[in-house]
Every structure is written in C-alpha cells, then in structure tokens.
Design a protein around this motif. Sequence first.
Motif, PDB file in Angstrom:
ATOM      1  N   GLN A 106       0.825  -1.204   0.000  1.00 28.16           N
ATOM      2  CA  GLN A 106       0.000   0.000   0.000  1.00 28.16           C
ATOM      3  C   GLN A 106       0.863   1.260   0.000  1.00 28.16           C
ATOM      4  OE1 GLN A 106      -3.301   0.087  -0.442  1.00 28.16           O
ATOM      5  NE2 GLN A 106      -3.045   2.318  -0.557  1.00 28.16           N
ATOM      6  N   LEU A 107       1.893   1.267   0.863  1.00 28.73           N
ATOM      7  CA  LEU A 107       2.777   2.438   0.931  1.00 28.73           C
ATOM      8  C   LEU A 107       3.526   2.622  -0.377  1.00 28.73           C
ATOM      9  CD1 LEU A 107       4.166   2.099   4.571  1.00 28.73           C
ATOM     10  CD2 LEU A 107       2.521   3.782   3.718  1.00 28.73           C
ATOM     11  N   ALA A 108       3.931   1.518  -1.002  1.00 28.15           N
ATOM     12  CA  ALA A 108       4.641   1.603  -2.283  1.00 28.15           C
ATOM     13  C   ALA A 108       3.756   2.261  -3.338  1.00 28.15           C
ATOM     14  CB  ALA A 108       5.085   0.214  -2.730  1.00 28.15           C
ATOM     15  N   LYS A 109       2.460   1.946  -3.320  1.00 28.30           N
ATOM     16  CA  LYS A 109       1.523   2.608  -4.248  1.00 28.30           C
ATOM     17  C   LYS A 109       1.458   4.097  -3.949  1.00 28.30           C
ATOM     18  CE  LYS A 109      -1.762  -1.045  -5.387  1.00 28.30           C
ATOM     19  NZ  LYS A 109      -1.857  -1.931  -4.212  1.00 28.30           N
ATOM     20  N   GLU A 110       1.303   4.420  -2.668  1.00 32.24           N
ATOM     21  CA  GLU A 110       1.165   5.834  -2.280  1.00 32.24           C
ATOM     22  C   GLU A 110       2.421   6.633  -2.620  1.00 32.24           C
ATOM     23  OE1 GLU A 110      -1.758   4.674   1.413  1.00 32.24           O
ATOM     24  OE2 GLU A 110      -0.095   6.040   1.820  1.00 32.24           O
ATOM     25  N   LEU A 111       3.579   6.002  -2.464  1.00 34.97           N
ATOM     26  CA  LEU A 111       4.851   6.690  -2.737  1.00 34.97           C
ATOM     27  C   LEU A 111       5.261   6.574  -4.209  1.00 34.97           C
ATOM     28  CD1 LEU A 111       6.819   5.573   0.467  1.00 34.97           C
ATOM     29  CD2 LEU A 111       5.844   7.828   0.008  1.00 34.97           C
ATOM     30  N   LYS A 112       4.394   5.919  -4.990  1.00 41.00           N
ATOM     31  CA  LYS A 112       4.612   5.769  -6.442  1.00 41.00           C
ATOM     32  C   LYS A 112       5.935   5.070  -6.761  1.00 41.00           C
ATOM     33  CE  LYS A 112       1.816   9.901  -7.448  1.00 41.00           C
ATOM     34  NZ  LYS A 112       0.607   9.224  -7.027  1.00 41.00           N
ATOM     35  N   LEU A 113       6.161   3.960  -6.082  1.00 37.98           N
ATOM     36  CA  LEU A 113       7.389   3.187  -6.309  1.00 37.98           C
ATOM     37  C   LEU A 113       7.149   2.164  -7.421  1.00 37.98           C
ATOM     38  CD1 LEU A 113       8.454   2.577  -2.576  1.00 37.98           C
ATOM     39  CD2 LEU A 113       8.965   4.533  -4.078  1.00 37.98           C
ATOM     40  N   GLU A 114       6.600   2.642  -8.543  1.00 39.47           N
ATOM     41  CA  GLU A 114       6.202   1.682  -9.587  1.00 39.47           C
ATOM     42  C   GLU A 114       7.390   1.012 -10.256  1.00 39.47           C
ATOM     43  OE1 GLU A 114       6.346   5.588 -10.239  1.00 39.47           O
ATOM     44  OE2 GLU A 114       4.234   5.107 -10.244  1.00 39.47           O
ATOM     45  N   LYS A 115       8.588   1.587 -10.124  1.00 35.41           N
ATOM     46  CA  LYS A 115       9.764   0.932 -10.714  1.00 35.41           C
ATOM     47  C   LYS A 115      10.263  -0.222  -9.850  1.00 35.41           C
ATOM     48  CE  LYS A 115      12.866   2.806 -13.341  1.00 35.41           C
ATOM     49  NZ  LYS A 115      14.101   3.573 -13.666  1.00 35.41           N
ATOM     50  N   GLY A 116       9.751  -0.335  -8.652  1.00 28.29           N
ATOM     51  CA  GLY A 116      10.111  -1.463  -7.797  1.00 28.29           C
ATOM     52  C   GLY A 116      10.761  -1.036  -6.497  1.00 28.29           C
ATOM     53  N   TYR A 117      10.960  -1.999  -5.665  1.00 26.75           N
ATOM     54  CA  TYR A 117      11.550  -1.758  -4.341  1.00 26.75           C
ATOM     55  C   TYR A 117      12.055  -3.074  -3.802  1.00 26.75           C
ATOM     56  CZ  TYR A 117       6.855  -3.295  -2.816  1.00 26.75           C
ATOM     57  OH  TYR A 117       5.687  -3.992  -2.631  1.00 26.75           O
ATOM     58  N   ARG A 118      12.835  -3.001  -2.732  1.00 24.09           N
ATOM     59  CA  ARG A 118      13.335  -4.213  -2.073  1.00 24.09           C
ATOM     60  C   ARG A 118      12.908  -4.208  -0.615  1.00 24.09           C
ATOM     61  NH1 ARG A 118      19.300  -5.581  -3.334  1.00 24.09           N
ATOM     62  NH2 ARG A 118      18.260  -6.069  -5.292  1.00 24.09           N
ATOM     63  N   VAL A 119      12.493  -5.370  -0.136  1.00 19.03           N
ATOM     64  CA  VAL A 119      12.162  -5.559   1.275  1.00 19.03           C
ATOM     65  C   VAL A 119      13.241  -6.458   1.872  1.00 19.03           C
ATOM     66  CG1 VAL A 119      10.430  -6.338   2.941  1.00 19.03           C
ATOM     67  CG2 VAL A 119       9.709  -5.448   0.697  1.00 19.03           C
ATOM     68  N   VAL A 120      13.850  -6.013   2.968  1.00 23.61           N
ATOM     69  CA  VAL A 120      14.957  -6.748   3.587  1.00 23.61           C
ATOM     70  C   VAL A 120      14.708  -6.868   5.087  1.00 23.61           C
ATOM     71  CG1 VAL A 120      17.436  -6.733   4.098  1.00 23.61           C
ATOM     72  CG2 VAL A 120      16.624  -5.844   1.902  1.00 23.61           C
ATOM     73  N   ALA A 121      14.864  -8.080   5.591  1.00 22.51           N
ATOM     74  CA  ALA A 121      14.845  -8.292   7.046  1.00 22.51           C
ATOM     75  C   ALA A 121      16.161  -8.957   7.426  1.00 22.51           C
ATOM     76  CB  ALA A 121      13.657  -9.154   7.451  1.00 22.51           C
ATOM     77  N   ASN A 122      17.067  -8.173   7.995  1.00 20.43           N
ATOM     78  CA  ASN A 122      18.350  -8.720   8.424  1.00 20.43           C
ATOM     79  C   ASN A 122      18.162  -9.537   9.698  1.00 20.43           C
ATOM     80  OD1 ASN A 122      19.740  -7.419   6.316  1.00 20.43           O
ATOM     81  ND2 ASN A 122      19.882  -5.524   7.501  1.00 20.43           N
TER      82      ASN A 122
END
Length: 112
Positions: free
Chosen positions: A69-85
């Motif tokens: 949802q946040l990615a849509k709101e922030l317009k991250l349409e080119k993609g993103y990475r989710v990382v849990a160290n």
Amino acid sequence: MDCLFCKIIAGEIPSKKLYEDEKVLAFYDIDPQAPVHFLVVPKEHIPSPAAIDGENCAVVAHIYAVIAQLAKELKLEKGYRVVANCGEDGGQTVGHLHFHVLAGRLLAWPPG
Ligand code: AMP
Ligand code: ZN
C-alpha cells in the motif's frame, strides 16, 4: 525494555512516521541507503526474524500488505526491495523485528 524500536513505537524517541495502525509502525530510516528507505516494524516486540513463529506470524503478512500500500502511495512503480536482516552475519543491529523498504535507485544483487 531497553529496545530502540519499542521506544520509537512508544513515542519516547522521535521518528519521521510514514504510517501507523494498531499493529505496525512505518518510519523513515535515520541513515538512508537509498533515495527512499523506510522501516516497518510490528508494535509487538519480536526480537528478530528468527523469533517468528506460528503465534506471531500474522503480523508479517500484514506488514507486507502495508508495504504494498505504501509503495503505491509513494509511487514506487519501478520497484523496491524488502529486507529483514537476521543476526550477526545477517547484519542485524537492532533487536526488534523490522523490514527495510529500499527504493529509488537500481539495487545491486546479490547484496554485499
Ligand atoms: P539493521 O541493521 O537491519 O538492524 O537495521 C537497523 C536500522 O535502523 C538501520 O538501517 C539504522 O539506520 C536504523 N536506525 C537506527 N536508529 C534509528 C532511529 N532512531 N530512527 C530511524 N532509524 C534508525
Ligand atoms: Zn522492541
């Protein structure tokens, strides 16, 4: 409890909040590694990804839904990475489960 992210959740330490509901908090990372870099944490203190179990795992699914949802709101349409160290070799420095969301540049793979 002496936990940095529990203190941020409690409002005892300030943060740049992006999203909050009864289960989770999202706030910008203090030391961004990409043009967009925020963290999503459960309000429940879970020490690391290694402490996720059948009792507490529902919040992880919720976190991924919040991230989408946040990615849509922030317009991250080119993609993103989710990382849990996780743990020392995984590069975890804060002992409260958190998901990094990184975006805004091409991210190298595999990570260093
Ligand atoms: P990790 O190394 O995966 O445990 O990630 C911890 C993250 O928390 C790092 O990216 C830090 O920059 C970030 N961090 C540490 N203190 C704060 C703070 N007060 N507010 C926001 N982010 C923080
Ligand atoms: Zn905590």
